[in-house]
Design an enzyme around this catalytic site. Structure first.
Site, mmCIF file in Angstrom:
data_model
loop_
_atom_site.group_PDB
_atom_site.id
_atom_site.type_symbol
_atom_site.label_atom_id
_atom_site.label_comp_id
_atom_site.label_asym_id
_atom_site.label_seq_id
_atom_site.Cartn_x
_atom_site.Cartn_y
_atom_site.Cartn_z
ATOM 1 N N ARG A 257 0.858 -1.189 0.000
ATOM 2 C CA ARG A 257 0.000 0.000 0.000
ATOM 3 C C ARG A 257 0.893 1.238 0.000
ATOM 4 O O ARG A 257 1.407 1.650 1.030
ATOM 5 C CB ARG A 257 -0.902 -0.029 1.247
ATOM 6 C CG ARG A 257 -2.074 0.928 1.191
ATOM 7 C CD ARG A 257 -2.717 1.056 2.567
ATOM 8 N NE ARG A 257 -1.918 1.920 3.414
ATOM 9 C CZ ARG A 257 -1.788 1.779 4.728
ATOM 10 N NH1 ARG A 257 -2.391 0.817 5.370
ATOM 11 N NH2 ARG A 257 -1.023 2.615 5.419
ATOM 12 N N HIS A 261 -3.537 4.664 4.498
ATOM 13 C CA HIS A 261 -4.694 3.748 4.491
ATOM 14 C C HIS A 261 -5.890 4.418 3.812
ATOM 15 O O HIS A 261 -6.488 3.872 2.890
ATOM 16 C CB HIS A 261 -5.056 3.345 5.925
ATOM 17 C CG HIS A 261 -6.398 2.713 6.052
ATOM 18 N ND1 HIS A 261 -6.703 1.505 5.461
ATOM 19 C CD2 HIS A 261 -7.528 3.128 6.671
ATOM 20 C CE1 HIS A 261 -7.973 1.206 5.722
ATOM 21 N NE2 HIS A 261 -8.495 2.167 6.446
ATOM 22 N N TYR A 270 3.751 5.461 11.407
ATOM 23 C CA TYR A 270 4.042 4.073 11.772
ATOM 24 C C TYR A 270 4.945 3.314 10.793
ATOM 25 O O TYR A 270 5.248 2.156 10.996
ATOM 26 C CB TYR A 270 2.736 3.295 11.979
ATOM 27 C CG TYR A 270 1.720 3.429 10.851
ATOM 28 C CD1 TYR A 270 1.873 2.700 9.677
ATOM 29 C CD2 TYR A 270 0.627 4.284 10.975
ATOM 30 C CE1 TYR A 270 0.953 2.819 8.658
ATOM 31 C CE2 TYR A 270 -0.308 4.405 9.954
ATOM 32 C CZ TYR A 270 -0.143 3.672 8.803
ATOM 33 O OH TYR A 270 -1.047 3.791 7.786
#
Lengths: 361, 325
Positions: A257, A261, A270
């Protein structure tokens, strides 16, 4: 010494490496140049659409949006491998599949723009709308596949799920049902390494996600999900197997990805820039472009022309989306049941009267 | 015409729809050769085959999810959950998908499924086999909730539920499965949904109930009649959406209302009915209405189930309080 009563393998299928060099057996599709060019154009088209959708959100013209950046080979691979009569059960970022199957750009924008009419799909009669709860759609695919099997229809149900979704019980229940009844289904795990902020290592101790098929008695295959030729090779086999009545397959597609998100997320919290940079080197468009270009099947000039055409189409879709007014408040009520119950009719009248009394709240 | 039990009436309705509509498919745990743990599907797989009556793996979310996929692709699945205490894994599928799909797709896809489940206490069953959880499902937009209280209504309402174009959760009161028999003609005539049934007419007080509690409520009406009180008894039958018109018309005549249900009181449907009556016909009431319900406790194991369930005495006492108020 205990005897070994069962033994399992998880194959990994690759055709092209990140530079577009051939590293495995090529499927027949590799020599179908016209289809390959169509697929590459579709990958480019959805990349451009996705970029525009993110820009619309950043400028306050779209709600939260889930980008598909980096998934183009997988999503377009699925779209191009299915037949129109098959049924697709998405999560919420498979625009490459949906655009191929008749969903309109303006409909995708409407959905993320807060309007259910985006899921009414004027030109796609039976595919399911986006499934946000995570994993639930895999059971709908098994149910659809069961319907196809019971009616002796040569149709296939394909569900996609993320790596995080494989932790859900519904996922295993769907695989198990597909195994028991030998259903014409294909389950694709888009292993993009991140379930929002949780990395795969914290999602499962399993060596692969493909092996989750084994407990359900299904074959599990791993594929380089950024390699269009490998994706099609694996999916063509799985779909053909399902259509012939030989049962379901779990395909774990390794991808990444590249985006946050959703637009409400900030992945810098993160994961490291180095990791994302490494993933960019593996992204799916580069290698297929190189594969085509080196064989004289694609040129820079062609890409420029196609990009311009896509931009026009996207602008047109954005105009249509922005020109679509709010649905009537009556819409909240009118599709709750096939026929409006008496009590709901009263609430509908109440809502409309409230809007009339204070049109701006 | 032979008299049959409620569970036999369920079987009769399922057989009728399997015979007359090729889209109808039954699925659930132990519903095949075993005929269901309560025998509601007995003989059906033998008669209609394994492609019409499917024994499923043991997973309730799966049963609901499969039914949604099947229904959206044109079948009319009738899924069985073995006991109401096992129905909770279906909640996600029912609220997030079954009840939403028509709205979300503006009618492009719909979910004509039935989720049948035995429900309620009173048969000395093990733990998790005696719950009344209809209020959970009544809170779901786009989902109908129906429960019969007699063999004839079981037959007619189940036919209606299967033919309904939207999802229906169908609660079958286990206590009534074999309690008594009634003549049921297998004529394929469905009863209307979204409609109450007035089981007993009366001028003095309105008693509203549903499912197994209808029987205690009718008995309470008989006891009240011994002292000259004529109670009207209304079987709610469709628990969502509720037919308030029948209840309001009755309360307008009697001015007094008691609602009886086996499920726990707080956030139960009794409170909902009292609130609606208060809002729309508060001035018709001659006394504050009362709920007689299960308590807000864990459904007890069977030694105490009769103390948990509303009794005839509790209903009569509540009615007398309302009559005196």
């Amino acid at each position: 010494m205990p005897s070994i009563v069962a033994h399992f393998d998880v194959p990994l299928v690759r055709c092209l490496d990140a530079e577009g060099r051939v590293v495995g057996d090529l499927p027949p599709l590799a020599s179908d140049t016209e289809t390959l060019r169509t697929i590459f154009r579709a990958m480019l088209r959805v990349r451009l659409f996705d970029t525009k959708a993110v820009a619309l959100q950043r400028t306050g013209q779209l709600g939260t949006y889930a980008s598909c950046l980096g998934h183009e080979a997988l999503h377009v691979g699925i779209g191009s491998a299915l037949r129109p009569e098959d049924a697709f059960f998405p999560t919420y970022r498979e625009y490459g599949t949906q655009l191929w199957r008749g969903v309109k750009m303006s409909e995708i924008l409407l959905f993320w723009g807060g309007d259910e009419r985006g899921s009414a799909f004027a030109e796609q009669p039976h595919d399911f709308p986006w499934a946000v709860p995570i994993g639930t759609q895999t059971l709908h695919a098994s149910g659809a596949a069961l319907a196809f099997r019971l009616r002796h229809e040569a149709r296939v149900a394909l569900a996609i799920i993320g790596d995080g979704g494989t932790s859900q019980g519904d996922f295993y229940e769907a695989l198990n049902a597909a195994g028991v009844w030998s259903l014409p289904a294909v389950f694709v795990v888009a292993n993009n390494r991140w379930a929002i902020s949780v990395p795969l290592a914290k999602q499962t101790a399993a060596q692969t996600l493909a092996q989750k098929a084994i407990a359900a008695g299904l074959p599990g295959v791993q594929v380089d999900g950024n390699d269009l030729l490998a994706v099609r090779s694996v999916l063509d086999d799985a779909i053909e197997r399902a259509r012939r009545g030989h049962g379901a397959t779990l395909v774990e597609a390794l991808t990444y990805r590249l985006s946050d998100h959703t637009t409400a997320d900030d992945a810098r919290r993160y994961r490291s820039k180095e990791e994302v940079d490494r993933a960019w080197a593996e992204e799916p468009l580069v290698r297929l472009r190189r594969f085509l270009t080196e064989r004289g099947l694609w040129t820079e000039a062609e890409e420029k022309r196609w990009t311009e055409r896509c931009q026009e189409e996207i602008e047109e879709a954005v105009r249509a989306y922005l020109a679509t007014g709010k649905p009537s408040p009556a819409d909240m009520f009118d599709y709750t049941f096939a026929t409006l119950p008496v009590g709901l009719a009263a609430q509908r009248a109440e809502a409309l009267a409230a809007v009339e009394a204070a049109p701006h709240g | 015409m032979a008299k049959i039990t409620l569970v036999e009436a369920i079987n009769l309705a399922l057989a009728h729809e399997l015979a007359h509509d090729p889209a109808v498919v039954l699925l659930g745990e132990d519903i095949g050769p075993n005929g269901g743990v309560f025998r509601s599907t007995v003989g059906l797989q033998e008669r209609f085959g394994e492609d019409r009556v499917l024994d499923t793996p043991l997973a309730e979310s799966m049963i609901a999810g499969l039914a949604i996929g099947m229904a959206a692709m044109g079948l009319k699945p009738v899924a069985e959950i073995q006991f109401s205490g096992f129905i909770y894994p279906t909640v996600d599928q029912m609220i997030n998908h079954a009840g939403r799909l028509r709205t979300r797709t503006r009618g492009r896809l719909s979910v004509p499924m039935v989720l049948r489940t035995p429900s309620g206490a009173g048969i000395h069953a093990p733990e998790h086999h005696s719950e009344s959880n209809e209020a959970l499902f009544a809170h779901m937009p786009g989902v109908r909730v129906v429960t019969p209280s007699s063999p004839r209504r079981a037959y007619g309402l189940l036919l209606a539920a299967i033919r309904d174009p939207d999802p229906v959760v169908f609660f079958e009161p286990t206590r009534l499965y074999r309690l008594h028999k009634q003549e049921v003609e297998d004529d394929g005539e469905a009863l209307p949904l979204d409609t109450c049934f007035v089981l007993r007419e009366g001028r003095d007080i309105t008693l509203v109930s549903w499912g197994a509690m209808i029987h205690e409520t009718l008995e309470a009406a008989r006891v009240l009649a011994e002292t000259g009180v004529e109670a009207e008894v209304i079987d709610l039958a469709t628990l969502s959406p509720i037919d308030y018109e029948t209840i309001l018309e009755s309360v307008a005549r009697t001015g007094r209302l008691v609602v009886v249900h086996e499920a726990p009181r707080t956030a139960g449907l009794g409170g909902e009915i009292l609130a609606e009556v208060a809002e729309r016909a508060g001035y018709d009431l001659a006394a504050p209405p009362i709920r007689v319900t299960g308590y807000d406790v864990v459904t007890p194991l069977f030694k105490l189930e009769h103390e948990f369930m509303p009794s005839v005495n509790r209903i009569v006492a509540a009615a007398r309080r309302v009559l005196e108020g």
